[in-house]
Design a protein around this motif. Structure first.
Motif, PDB file in Angstrom:
ATOM      1  N   GLY A  38       9.818   3.554  -9.370  1.00 39.21           N
ATOM      2  CA  GLY A  38      11.160   3.900  -9.822  1.00 39.21           C
ATOM      3  C   GLY A  38      11.181   4.393 -11.250  1.00 39.21           C
ATOM      4  N   VAL A  39      10.398   3.741 -12.123  1.00 40.02           N
ATOM      5  CA  VAL A  39      10.335   4.165 -13.524  1.00 40.02           C
ATOM      6  C   VAL A  39       9.776   5.587 -13.629  1.00 40.02           C
ATOM      7  CG1 VAL A  39       9.188   3.734 -15.739  1.00 40.02           C
ATOM      8  CG2 VAL A  39      10.182   1.823 -14.447  1.00 40.02           C
ATOM      9  N   ILE A  40       8.692   5.861 -12.885  1.00 43.58           N
ATOM     10  CA  ILE A  40       8.088   7.200 -12.936  1.00 43.58           C
ATOM     11  C   ILE A  40       9.050   8.243 -12.365  1.00 43.58           C
ATOM     12  CG2 ILE A  40       6.171   8.609 -12.108  1.00 43.58           C
ATOM     13  CD1 ILE A  40       4.476   6.050 -12.020  1.00 43.58           C
ATOM     14  N   ARG A  41       9.681   7.890 -11.226  1.00 43.66           N
ATOM     15  CA  ARG A  41      10.622   8.826 -10.615  1.00 43.66           C
ATOM     16  C   ARG A  41      11.825   9.086 -11.527  1.00 43.66           C
ATOM     17  NH1 ARG A  41      11.571   6.055  -6.703  1.00 43.66           N
ATOM     18  NH2 ARG A  41      10.000   6.815  -5.237  1.00 43.66           N
ATOM     19  N   GLY A  42      12.092   8.169 -12.415  1.00 39.16           N
ATOM     20  CA  GLY A  42      13.216   8.322 -13.326  1.00 39.16           C
ATOM     21  C   GLY A  42      13.098   9.562 -14.204  1.00 39.16           C
ATOM     22  N   LEU A  43      11.865   9.986 -14.488  1.00 41.34           N
ATOM     23  CA  LEU A  43      11.696  11.202 -15.297  1.00 41.34           C
ATOM     24  C   LEU A  43      12.157  12.434 -14.524  1.00 41.34           C
ATOM     25  CD1 LEU A  43       8.215  10.402 -16.861  1.00 41.34           C
ATOM     26  CD2 LEU A  43      10.434  10.282 -17.983  1.00 41.34           C
ATOM     27  N   LEU A  44      11.849  12.457 -13.222  1.00 41.61           N
ATOM     28  CA  LEU A  44      12.326  13.573 -12.398  1.00 41.61           C
ATOM     29  C   LEU A  44      13.849  13.507 -12.240  1.00 41.61           C
ATOM     30  CD1 LEU A  44       9.596  13.546  -9.595  1.00 41.61           C
ATOM     31  CD2 LEU A  44       9.772  15.121 -11.533  1.00 41.61           C
ATOM     32  N   ASP A  45      14.348  12.274 -12.089  1.00 40.20           N
ATOM     33  CA  ASP A  45      15.797  12.111 -11.972  1.00 40.20           C
ATOM     34  C   ASP A  45      16.494  12.560 -13.254  1.00 40.20           C
ATOM     35  OD1 ASP A  45      15.371  11.073  -9.474  1.00 40.20           O
ATOM     36  OD2 ASP A  45      15.505   8.958 -10.107  1.00 40.20           O
ATOM     37  N   ARG A  46      15.839  12.313 -14.376  1.00 43.50           N
ATOM     38  CA  ARG A  46      16.414  12.731 -15.658  1.00 43.50           C
ATOM     39  C   ARG A  46      16.501  14.259 -15.728  1.00 43.50           C
ATOM     40  NH1 ARG A  46      19.842  12.216 -19.777  1.00 43.50           N
ATOM     41  NH2 ARG A  46      18.962  12.897 -21.777  1.00 43.50           N
ATOM     42  N   ARG A  47      15.444  14.934 -15.253  1.00 42.30           N
ATOM     43  CA  ARG A  47      15.470  16.388 -15.256  1.00 42.30           C
ATOM     44  C   ARG A  47      16.615  16.907 -14.382  1.00 42.30           C
ATOM     45  NH1 ARG A  47      10.995  20.131 -12.345  1.00 42.30           N
ATOM     46  NH2 ARG A  47      12.060  19.118 -10.597  1.00 42.30           N
ATOM     47  N   ARG A  87       0.839  -1.212   0.000  1.00 37.46           N
ATOM     48  CA  ARG A  87       0.000   0.000   0.000  1.00 37.46           C
ATOM     49  C   ARG A  87       0.875   1.265   0.000  1.00 37.46           C
ATOM     50  NH1 ARG A  87      -3.679  -3.388   2.896  1.00 37.46           N
ATOM     51  NH2 ARG A  87      -2.497  -3.163   4.844  1.00 37.46           N
ATOM     52  N   GLU A  88       1.955   1.228   0.771  1.00 33.37           N
ATOM     53  CA  GLU A  88       2.860   2.378   0.808  1.00 33.37           C
ATOM     54  C   GLU A  88       3.530   2.591  -0.549  1.00 33.37           C
ATOM     55  OE1 GLU A  88       5.596   1.542   3.917  1.00 33.37           O
ATOM     56  OE2 GLU A  88       4.116   1.741   5.541  1.00 33.37           O
ATOM     57  N   ALA A  89       3.936   1.478  -1.177  1.00 34.35           N
ATOM     58  CA  ALA A  89       4.595   1.597  -2.483  1.00 34.35           C
ATOM     59  C   ALA A  89       3.623   2.118  -3.533  1.00 34.35           C
ATOM     60  CB  ALA A  89       5.155   0.238  -2.909  1.00 34.35           C
ATOM     61  N   GLU A  90       2.373   1.667  -3.492  1.00 30.27           N
ATOM     62  CA  GLU A  90       1.380   2.157  -4.444  1.00 30.27           C
ATOM     63  C   GLU A  90       1.084   3.633  -4.215  1.00 30.27           C
ATOM     64  OE1 GLU A  90      -1.059  -2.017  -5.337  1.00 30.27           O
ATOM     65  OE2 GLU A  90      -1.941  -0.489  -4.039  1.00 30.27           O
ATOM     66  N   ALA A  91       0.996   4.033  -2.939  1.00 31.48           N
ATOM     67  CA  ALA A  91       0.772   5.450  -2.634  1.00 31.48           C
ATOM     68  C   ALA A  91       1.943   6.298  -3.114  1.00 31.48           C
ATOM     69  CB  ALA A  91       0.569   5.622  -1.128  1.00 31.48           C
ATOM     70  N   GLU A  92       3.152   5.779  -2.942  1.00 29.21           N
ATOM     71  CA  GLU A  92       4.327   6.502  -3.411  1.00 29.21           C
ATOM     72  C   GLU A  92       4.301   6.644  -4.933  1.00 29.21           C
ATOM     73  OE1 GLU A  92       9.224   6.119  -3.417  1.00 29.21           O
ATOM     74  OE2 GLU A  92       7.990   4.573  -2.477  1.00 29.21           O
ATOM     75  N   ALA A  93       3.905   5.562  -5.620  1.00 30.18           N
ATOM     76  CA  ALA A  93       3.836   5.615  -7.081  1.00 30.18           C
ATOM     77  C   ALA A  93       2.815   6.656  -7.537  1.00 30.18           C
ATOM     78  CB  ALA A  93       3.477   4.236  -7.639  1.00 30.18           C
ATOM     79  N   ARG A  94       1.676   6.740  -6.834  1.00 33.64           N
ATOM     80  CA  ARG A  94       0.679   7.742  -7.198  1.00 33.64           C
ATOM     81  C   ARG A  94       1.207   9.153  -6.952  1.00 33.64           C
ATOM     82  NH1 ARG A  94      -2.709   3.917  -4.725  1.00 33.64           N
ATOM     83  NH2 ARG A  94      -2.665   5.070  -2.738  1.00 33.64           N
ATOM     84  N   GLY A  95       1.900   9.328  -5.798  1.00 38.98           N
ATOM     85  CA  GLY A  95       2.427  10.657  -5.497  1.00 38.98           C
ATOM     86  C   GLY A  95       3.481  11.089  -6.496  1.00 38.98           C
ATOM     87  N   VAL A  96       4.365  10.180  -6.848  1.00 41.41           N
ATOM     88  CA  VAL A  96       5.402  10.506  -7.836  1.00 41.41           C
ATOM     89  C   VAL A  96       4.769  10.782  -9.186  1.00 41.41           C
ATOM     90  CG1 VAL A  96       7.415   9.605  -9.059  1.00 41.41           C
ATOM     91  CG2 VAL A  96       7.167   9.187  -6.619  1.00 41.41           C
ATOM     92  N   ARG A  97       3.727  10.037  -9.515  1.00 41.53           N
ATOM     93  CA  ARG A  97       3.051  10.265 -10.795  1.00 41.53           C
ATOM     94  C   ARG A  97       2.430  11.657 -10.841  1.00 41.53           C
ATOM     95  NH1 ARG A  97      -2.066   9.650 -13.060  1.00 41.53           N
ATOM     96  NH2 ARG A  97      -2.085   8.839 -15.198  1.00 41.53           N
ATOM     97  N   ASP A  98       1.781  12.053  -9.747  1.00 41.85           N
ATOM     98  CA  ASP A  98       1.193  13.396  -9.709  1.00 41.85           C
ATOM     99  C   ASP A  98       2.271  14.470  -9.856  1.00 41.85           C
ATOM    100  OD1 ASP A  98      -1.257  12.239  -9.360  1.00 41.85           O
ATOM    101  OD2 ASP A  98      -1.299  12.502  -7.174  1.00 41.85           O
ATOM    102  N   GLU A  99       3.424  14.235  -9.210  1.00 39.27           N
ATOM    103  CA  GLU A  99       4.512  15.205  -9.302  1.00 39.27           C
ATOM    104  C   GLU A  99       5.053  15.277 -10.727  1.00 39.27           C
ATOM    105  OE1 GLU A  99       8.829  16.213  -7.172  1.00 39.27           O
ATOM    106  OE2 GLU A  99       7.700  14.404  -6.604  1.00 39.27           O
ATOM    107  N   VAL A 100       5.179  14.141 -11.371  1.00 38.27           N
ATOM    108  CA  VAL A 100       5.681  14.107 -12.748  1.00 38.27           C
ATOM    109  C   VAL A 100       4.711  14.809 -13.685  1.00 38.27           C
ATOM    110  CG1 VAL A 100       6.099  12.574 -14.718  1.00 38.27           C
ATOM    111  CG2 VAL A 100       7.149  12.090 -12.493  1.00 38.27           C
TER     112      VAL A 100
END
Length: 400
Positions: free
Chosen positions: A325-334, A252-265
């Motif tokens: 991690g894949v979604i966060r990779g876009l922010l890491d790329r920036r 549940r925490e990992a899914e919530a994190e994925a949603r939060g990172v997605r919103d940020e992206v």
């Protein structure tokens, strides 16, 4: 024969008779012979059994006749300490002549004729020994060949039956039913009937073919492993359920994190290509709630369901973390592009181009792209590459 020759021959035959008798008793005591004698067989094994019994009967009958002739010669010699010509002639007939008379039933078929009056065959003692030797060797070969196959099969059958008993005891202690165990038990009973009834039907080139038993053994070992897992589940059921619940909390925490990172992206990156969000925690939580206590299937059925749930929860957690991690990779790329831009700016200043207007313009263009939300990563990457090329071009010009 002279008296001395008769005595020497009698001594030799006495020793020979004892050795033949001992060999026959040893043959009958052989494990393969005992197995063959006491078994109810069919097929090829029954044919070999009948052949061995027939030859064995002929062998013992011939040995009895042979022994009677030797005994008769010894009795004659004992009655006449100083044998005369008549006694020596009779001893010669018994010891060297055709003195062993076989009954008609013991005469081989190939030596009989259609019209001849049935009569027993007569053999010398030496010919009787030769015939007994041939019968003994034929019996020994048949017994040894059967024993080689049968011993291997019975040994493997004992292993399989031990595995069946172990699995059966586990199943009984756990309760419920196990269709695969019942199928394998039926297959074992069928294979055991063949092993005990016609082992030679499982012989290949003189060796035992254990493939059928091996397959049952492998299947039963798999069933026993699953039942042992069920036993471990029963003994540590509460801990296992708590373990699954803990993994689901991490999920549940990992899914919530994925949603939060997605919103940020979505807010910071222009037109991002994003993977689907993981949404398995609710479904797996429902499955966990439905586990409950063992039902008609017993603990082994419950063990399989818990093991499946554990695997599914672990896999879902891995996928959720990977997706985040894949979604966060876009922010890491920036962030990577921003860092490279500043590094190139420092390099340009070190080369003496801090006041270069064209370089400053390209720098500002790239910087604006990277520090504007949402960021167009593709355009920013192209602009950064242009800035890098411009710096490298000026560096090469200075070298010339």
């Amino acid at each position: 024969m002279s008296r001395e020759e008769a005595d020497r021959t009698l001594a030799r035959l006495r020793d020979e008779k004892e050795r033949i008798g001992a060999a026959l008793l040893e043959l009958e005591a052989h494990q393969g012979y005992q197995l063959l004698e006491g078994a109810t067989l069919s097929g090829e094994s029954q044919r070999v059994q009948a052949d061995v019994r027939s030859r064995s009967g002929s062998l013992w009958s011939l040995f009895d006749l042979y022994g009677r002739t030797v005994d008769a010669a010894e009795e004659l010699r004992a009655r006449h300490p100083k044998p005369g010509p008549a006694q020596l002639a009779e001893l010669t007939r018994l010891l060297a002549g055709a003195s062993v008379e076989l009954p008609v039933t013991e005469v081989p078929l190939e030596r009989r004729t259609l019209l001849a009056v049935p009569a027993g065959e007569r053999l010398t003692l030496r010919a009787a020994v030769d015939r007994m030797t041939a019968l003994y060797e034929e019996i020994a070969r048949s017994v040894a060949a059967l024993d080689t196959v049968w011993s291997t099969l019975l040994s493997r059958l004992a292993e399989v039956e031990a595995e069946r008993r172990a699995a059966g005891e586990l199943l009984e202690s756990l309760g419920g039913t196990e269709p695969e165990f019942e199928r394998l038990r039926g297959e074992l009973e069928s294979a055991a009937a063949v092993v005990r009834g016609d082992p030679l039907s499982l012989a290949r080139d003189g060796r035992a073919d254990t493939a059928r038993l091996d397959a049952v053994l492998t299947g039963l070992a798999g069933v026993r492993r699953r039942l042992a897992e069920a036993e471990r589940l029963r003994d540590g059921f509460t801990d296992r359920i708590r373990g699954v619940a803990a993994v689901l909390e991490l999920l549940r925490e990992a899914e919530a994190e994925a949603r939060g990172v997605r919103d940020e992206v979505l807010a910071k990156i222009a037109s991002p290509v994003l993977p689907d969000l993981p949404e398995m925690s609710a479904t797996l939580a429902d499955r966990l709630a439905a586990v409950g206590a063992p039902g008609r299937g017993g603990w082994h059925d419950l063990a399989e369901r818990v093991a499946d749930l554990e695997r599914a929860a672990a896999a879902a957690l891995d996928r959720a973390r990977e997706t985040a991690g894949v979604i966060r990779g876009l922010l890491d790329r920036r962030e990577e592009l921003r860092g490279r831009l500043e590094a190139y700016r420092v390099k340009a200043a070190r080369l003496g181009h801090a006041e270069d207007a064209d370089l400053a313009r390209i720098y500002e263009q790239a910087r604006e792209l990277l520090w504007t939300s949402p960021c167009d990563l593709r355009s920013a990457t192209v602009s950064l590459s242009g800035y890098q090329r411009a710096i490298m071009s000026r560096a090469k010009g200075a070298e010339r």
